[in-house]
Enzyme design. Sequence first.
Site, PDB file in Angstrom:
ATOM      1  N   GLY A  30       0.853  -1.191  -0.066  1.00  0.00           N
ATOM      2  CA  GLY A  30      -0.360   0.138  -0.075  1.00  0.00           C
ATOM      3  C   GLY A  30       0.555   0.817   0.084  1.00  0.00           C
ATOM      4  O   GLY A  30       2.053   1.100  -0.383  1.00  0.00           O
ATOM      5  N   ASN A  31       0.336   2.677   0.034  1.00  0.00           N
ATOM      6  CA  ASN A  31       1.089   3.257   0.548  1.00  0.00           C
ATOM      7  C   ASN A  31       0.236   4.277   1.364  1.00  0.00           C
ATOM      8  O   ASN A  31      -0.839   4.283   1.973  1.00  0.00           O
ATOM      9  CB  ASN A  31       1.173   4.447  -1.046  1.00  0.00           C
ATOM     10  CG  ASN A  31      -0.484   4.740  -1.690  1.00  0.00           C
ATOM     11  OD1 ASN A  31      -1.057   5.628  -1.089  1.00  0.00           O
ATOM     12  ND2 ASN A  31      -0.668   3.633  -2.441  1.00  0.00           N
ATOM     13  N   PHE A  32       1.188   5.766   1.936  1.00  0.00           N
ATOM     14  CA  PHE A  32       0.521   6.552   3.343  1.00  0.00           C
ATOM     15  C   PHE A  32      -0.841   6.938   2.530  1.00  0.00           C
ATOM     16  O   PHE A  32      -1.070   8.053   3.479  1.00  0.00           O
ATOM     17  CB  PHE A  32       2.036   6.665   3.721  1.00  0.00           C
ATOM     18  CG  PHE A  32       2.632   5.958   4.005  1.00  0.00           C
ATOM     19  CD1 PHE A  32       2.344   5.610   5.552  1.00  0.00           C
ATOM     20  CD2 PHE A  32       3.702   6.209   3.789  1.00  0.00           C
ATOM     21  CE1 PHE A  32       2.906   4.593   5.882  1.00  0.00           C
ATOM     22  CE2 PHE A  32       4.964   5.325   3.977  1.00  0.00           C
ATOM     23  CZ  PHE A  32       3.785   4.366   5.678  1.00  0.00           C
ATOM     24  N   ALA A  37      -3.584   7.781  -4.905  1.00  0.00           N
ATOM     25  CA  ALA A  37      -2.178   7.531  -4.844  1.00  0.00           C
ATOM     26  C   ALA A  37      -2.537   5.998  -5.524  1.00  0.00           C
ATOM     27  O   ALA A  37      -2.724   4.681  -4.911  1.00  0.00           O
ATOM     28  CB  ALA A  37      -1.264   7.617  -3.766  1.00  0.00           C
TER      29      ALA A  37
END
Length: 409
Positions: A215-217, A283
């Site tokens: 995943g990402n932030f 994102a």
Amino acid sequence: MSLKGKHIVLGITGSIAAYKSAMLTRLLVKQGAEVQIVITPAGKEFITPVTLSALSGKPVISEFFATGDGTWHSHVDLGLWADLMIIAPATASTLGKMVSGIADNMLITTYLSMKAPVFAAPAMDLDMFKHVTTQRNIQRLIDDGVHIIDPGTGELASHLEGKGRMEEPENIVAIIEDFFNKDTAAPQAGNLEKKKILITAGPTFERIDPVRFIGNFSSGKMGYALAEQCASRGADVKLITGPVNLIASHKNIETITVESAEEMYEASINIFPQMDAAILSAAVADYRPLHKEDKKIKRSDSDNLTIELTPNPDIAASLGKIKKSDQILVGFALETNNEEANAVKKLEKKNLDYIVLNSLQDVGAGFGKDTNKVTIIARNGEKISFGLKSKTEVAVDIINTVFFTNKNK
Ligand code: CTP
């Protein structure tokens, strides 16, 4: 003085965090607000009305009657006078009384008479905060339209992430300012009635096995702020969101929840043809694991583990391909070097009408933060740079540029 002339009722209850209310009063007054403090009997055990009236410049109200002479404090008048009420700190007891309408003190009667938006910043021990009753009361207050200020994230919460600690006064003031900005931004700047707008938000999660993902932030805050702004100006919003801790509350927003880039792609491709515009703030993970394991991957101490990744569909580029001449497509770019040149390349490659370049150069801008600094570049090369602002204000700038200047066509 961004709160100049605003009438704020500050409710203070019996928590050790009441000392922070002194600072909150000072900051609100410094921003130009008129502050009327209403304190509960328990609140006075923690901070004296003398301190508070010195800071607010007004007598503090705590009893139903002003003095022994029978003069009556009118909670009805306070309800009409206020532009906003904030209860900080708000104890478990006060939250419970608010839910049930137990009007046994001046603060609760004022709350029940309030015609203005109400905010509450809970403050209590962690175990009390976590108790199912408190959590249920907070949820009920959210349902009743009270804005709960979450100590966990400094955001307006709908997701109960806090830890029972009262939010810092500086952040409360920022949230109140933001609220008034948001409130005044919409009517000033054109409406979007009858427009259908697709917004993607948040990260995507790409499963590795049943319990792990890549995943990402991304917090989703930018996309949700865009959705709220478009909706408050009358647009019909389809918000396709990856996994985030936010809830979009406006009635004009339909939220479609997805997990992976492929799911986001499917939903976007289906919805986009009926839309007037799409703003792609998600994102999206560029790659996903080629093989999704059915069973949890076991640890092996001797070998390195390699996960082979395969590219995800590019949603922006795909929508760019099917875009009709009367549709507007807006993308975001997050660049670390040659920012503008790379953003322009992305705009061309994906056939976008605008690209919003996120600056990573500034403290406070970007992922997980409440603020952002952007440059918006139009298809014809025109660009406009903005300063560091709250994500709500950035959303207003984006909407004004994209829908109310005509630089792209
Ligand atoms: N985007 C998308 N689908 C993807 C990747 C990105 O729709 N699979 C969108 C994003 O929502 C954003 C824009 O494309 O609006 C640019 O995203 P970014 O990650 O900066 O661009 P990439 O094309 O992935 O380029 P790179 O990561 O190599 O910089």
